[in-house]
Design a protein around this motif. Sequence first.
Motif, PDB file in Angstrom:
ATOM      1  N   ALA A  45       0.830  -1.196   0.000  1.00  0.00           N
ATOM      2  CA  ALA A  45       0.000   0.000   0.000  1.00  0.00           C
ATOM      3  C   ALA A  45       0.869   1.253   0.000  1.00  0.00           C
ATOM      4  N   LEU A  46       2.029   1.166   0.673  1.00  0.00           N
ATOM      5  CA  LEU A  46       2.905   2.329   0.759  1.00  0.00           C
ATOM      6  C   LEU A  46       3.693   2.510  -0.532  1.00  0.00           C
ATOM      7  N   ALA A  47       4.215   1.407  -1.053  1.00  0.00           N
ATOM      8  CA  ALA A  47       5.112   1.510  -2.198  1.00  0.00           C
ATOM      9  C   ALA A  47       4.355   1.527  -3.516  1.00  0.00           C
ATOM     10  N   GLY A  48       3.094   1.076  -3.498  1.00  0.00           N
ATOM     11  CA  GLY A  48       2.319   1.091  -4.712  1.00  0.00           C
ATOM     12  C   GLY A  48       2.557  -0.126  -5.587  1.00  0.00           C
ATOM     13  N   PHE A  49       3.362  -1.083  -5.104  1.00  0.00           N
ATOM     14  CA  PHE A  49       3.536  -2.321  -5.865  1.00  0.00           C
ATOM     15  C   PHE A  49       3.678  -3.471  -4.886  1.00  0.00           C
ATOM     16  N   GLU A  50       3.429  -4.638  -5.379  1.00  0.00           N
ATOM     17  CA  GLU A  50       3.514  -5.829  -4.520  1.00  0.00           C
ATOM     18  C   GLU A  50       4.988  -6.192  -4.328  1.00  0.00           C
ATOM     19  N   PRO A  51       5.450  -6.348  -3.086  1.00  0.00           N
ATOM     20  CA  PRO A  51       6.862  -6.644  -2.881  1.00  0.00           C
ATOM     21  C   PRO A  51       7.212  -8.059  -3.307  1.00  0.00           C
ATOM     22  N   ARG A  52       8.512  -8.313  -3.348  1.00  0.00           N
ATOM     23  CA  ARG A  52       8.949  -9.659  -3.678  1.00  0.00           C
ATOM     24  C   ARG A  52       8.508 -10.629  -2.598  1.00  0.00           C
ATOM     25  N   HIS A  53       8.792 -11.877  -2.816  1.00  0.00           N
ATOM     26  CA  HIS A  53       8.332 -12.942  -1.921  1.00  0.00           C
ATOM     27  C   HIS A  53       8.890 -12.742  -0.505  1.00  0.00           C
ATOM     28  N   ILE A  54       8.080 -12.201   0.380  1.00  0.00           N
ATOM     29  CA  ILE A  54       8.513 -11.945   1.755  1.00  0.00           C
ATOM     30  C   ILE A  54       7.879 -12.988   2.671  1.00  0.00           C
ATOM     31  N   VAL A  55       8.678 -13.593   3.533  1.00  0.00           N
ATOM     32  CA  VAL A  55       8.146 -14.602   4.445  1.00  0.00           C
ATOM     33  C   VAL A  55       8.480 -14.233   5.883  1.00  0.00           C
ATOM     34  N   SER A  56       7.707 -14.767   6.799  1.00  0.00           N
ATOM     35  CA  SER A  56       8.032 -14.622   8.216  1.00  0.00           C
ATOM     36  C   SER A  56       8.258 -16.027   8.775  1.00  0.00           C
ATOM     37  N   PRO A  57       8.887 -16.146   9.962  1.00  0.00           N
ATOM     38  CA  PRO A  57       9.215 -17.464  10.480  1.00  0.00           C
ATOM     39  C   PRO A  57       7.985 -18.366  10.550  1.00  0.00           C
ATOM     40  N   GLY A  58       8.083 -19.572  10.040  1.00  0.00           N
ATOM     41  CA  GLY A  58       6.962 -20.511  10.078  1.00  0.00           C
ATOM     42  C   GLY A  58       6.164 -20.537   8.796  1.00  0.00           C
ATOM     43  N   ASP A  59       6.387 -19.568   7.924  1.00  0.00           N
ATOM     44  CA  ASP A  59       5.663 -19.559   6.646  1.00  0.00           C
ATOM     45  C   ASP A  59       6.152 -20.705   5.761  1.00  0.00           C
ATOM     46  N   VAL A  60       5.228 -21.322   5.052  1.00  0.00           N
ATOM     47  CA  VAL A  60       5.602 -22.375   4.113  1.00  0.00           C
ATOM     48  C   VAL A  60       6.069 -21.724   2.821  1.00  0.00           C
ATOM     49  N   ILE A  61       7.297 -22.045   2.407  1.00  0.00           N
ATOM     50  CA  ILE A  61       7.815 -21.456   1.171  1.00  0.00           C
ATOM     51  C   ILE A  61       7.327 -22.278  -0.014  1.00  0.00           C
ATOM     52  N   THR A  62       7.506 -23.597   0.098  1.00  0.00           N
ATOM     53  CA  THR A  62       7.028 -24.462  -0.976  1.00  0.00           C
ATOM     54  C   THR A  62       6.730 -25.848  -0.423  1.00  0.00           C
ATOM     55  N   GLU A  63       5.847 -26.562  -1.085  1.00  0.00           N
ATOM     56  CA  GLU A  63       5.570 -27.936  -0.675  1.00  0.00           C
ATOM     57  C   GLU A  63       6.146 -28.914  -1.674  1.00  0.00           C
ATOM     58  N   ASP A  64       6.843 -28.354  -2.669  1.00  0.00           N
ATOM     59  CA  ASP A  64       7.495 -29.167  -3.679  1.00  0.00           C
ATOM     60  C   ASP A  64       8.779 -29.757  -3.081  1.00  0.00           C
ATOM     61  N   THR A  65       8.966 -31.058  -3.177  1.00  0.00           N
ATOM     62  CA  THR A  65      10.143 -31.679  -2.552  1.00  0.00           C
ATOM     63  C   THR A  65      11.383 -31.589  -3.431  1.00  0.00           C
TER      64      THR A  65
END
Lengths: 232, 319
Positions: free
Chosen positions: A16-36
Amino acid sequence: MSVDARLPTKRKRISALAGFEPRHIVSPGDVITEDTGYMRGHGTYVDGDKLIASVAGIVDRVNKLICVRPFKTRYNGEVGDVVVGRITEVGQRRWKVETFSRLDSVLLLSSVNLPGGELRRRSAEDELKMRHFLAEGDLISAEVQSVYSDGSLSLHTRSLKYGKLKEGTLIQVPPSLVKRCKTHFLHLPCGATVILGNNGYVWISPLDNEEATLTDGQTDRLINDDAPQNRF
Amino acid sequence: MADAMLSSFERTFIVGGVEQDFRCDGRSCQDYRHFEVETGIVSNTSGSARLRLSKTDILVGVKAEIGEPHLQKPNQGYIEFFVDCSANASPEFEGRGGEELGTMLAKTLGRAYNHKSAIDLASLCILPGKQCWVLYIDAVVLECGGNLFDSISLAVKAALHNTRIPNVTVSTDEGDVELEISDDPHDCRRLDVSSIPVTVTMSKIGHRHVVDASRQEEACSLAQLLVSVNGNNNICAMQKVGHGALDPDSIFEMIETARSVGKALNKGLLNILKKKNQKQAKIKRKLVSYYRRKIQQKYQIKNLHRFFLRFILAYSNIV
């Protein structure tokens, strides 16, 4: 006189501040991928089939390797980086420098310029005068000369642009905010010199060649300065 | 204290700036940094608060317990302070390193609250000479960014504002006195914090004094004057810290500044706490009406009694 008390407010979303969607940002515990098919790198761990972030940061993918670059971290030095640091200890032929890395960096006596730019081997006399060159608490700008195997840095100041820092203010920001770029010494048109250290230490001072025109009590002190302090 | 390491140039830069009434972060000598207060964040305390002032981070918990009053003051409850300097704040505080500073902070708080204008201790009395409420106030310094004295006093005040003391009914049964402490979390009373003092630290830098010194500025200051200002804008405690000397004339100036800053601090803090209460009340009202509707729908009750609703809400941990 002003006093400003606040309640913890809801943070606005970055997009909302920058006017564009940021790159892939994660916080601890977030699932990055389920692909093995991916390998886990720094800042991630595997739980079952899922690859999960262990720090808050930006996801970095190199081929099959996934890392998370943390926002809040200590400084990881690389050769050629410009850093701003503070002397914490004077030792045998070396200074210990605090550069916001995990281990204190070292600045060897042989990797500084002698006062007056003399070029010779460092004698025992130079060793005794080390505290005249740089004392505990002094701020310096330097370049990373090499990285030791334990990750600690060896610095050098063998160029006229590096050396002891005088009047000015130090601002500390997370090192992840400072990008490695061509020049880290900026001379702003408003008359300020800014040194953007890769370690997140930013030094702001009046422009060098205007030092003599400083105001008030600062002028005479500059003139009365001891000789060795001039770029040691 | 965990002093910042500074070079001589930085020192002269800071001192020179203060002399010109312009500090490193752009404040004037009498400006306070903004601070954030959060209350009611530790669930197993009677009242709690967290205060962030720049990098300084303080967590305060208040626990009300029943104890025996002091022999000299049988009609009063009492307060006990304890401050813990966490090793997170500075490596210096590891082991017993933070003990000295912690005791000093606790003593300063104790001195300010010792004055009878600070808090109505008589209201903490349950049975004169036998039972009273004891308020154990524990503070933790989680991060240290300068101005600990002020921020702890502000956080304690916020925590006391948040404190709820359960109502106690005293009944005499054939000479035996029985105390019954109410289980209902809503059956409680709150303390009057309007006159509780806040401490204002005046740090002498060069020939001038500043309020709310940052860590760097604290390293440049040789003497500080702690002035506790209560809600009526009166001074209720004063203490000098540091080994530097203070000019008698400048002390009067400092006291005047401290009074005006203390007044603004008290007002600002109370305002923000009031606002927070209003917000909470609004949320609570919304929730209660929501659950009232739900319960009415579920059990087909037309006129749900107010107390019955409150009973359900209190014991279902919803509000």
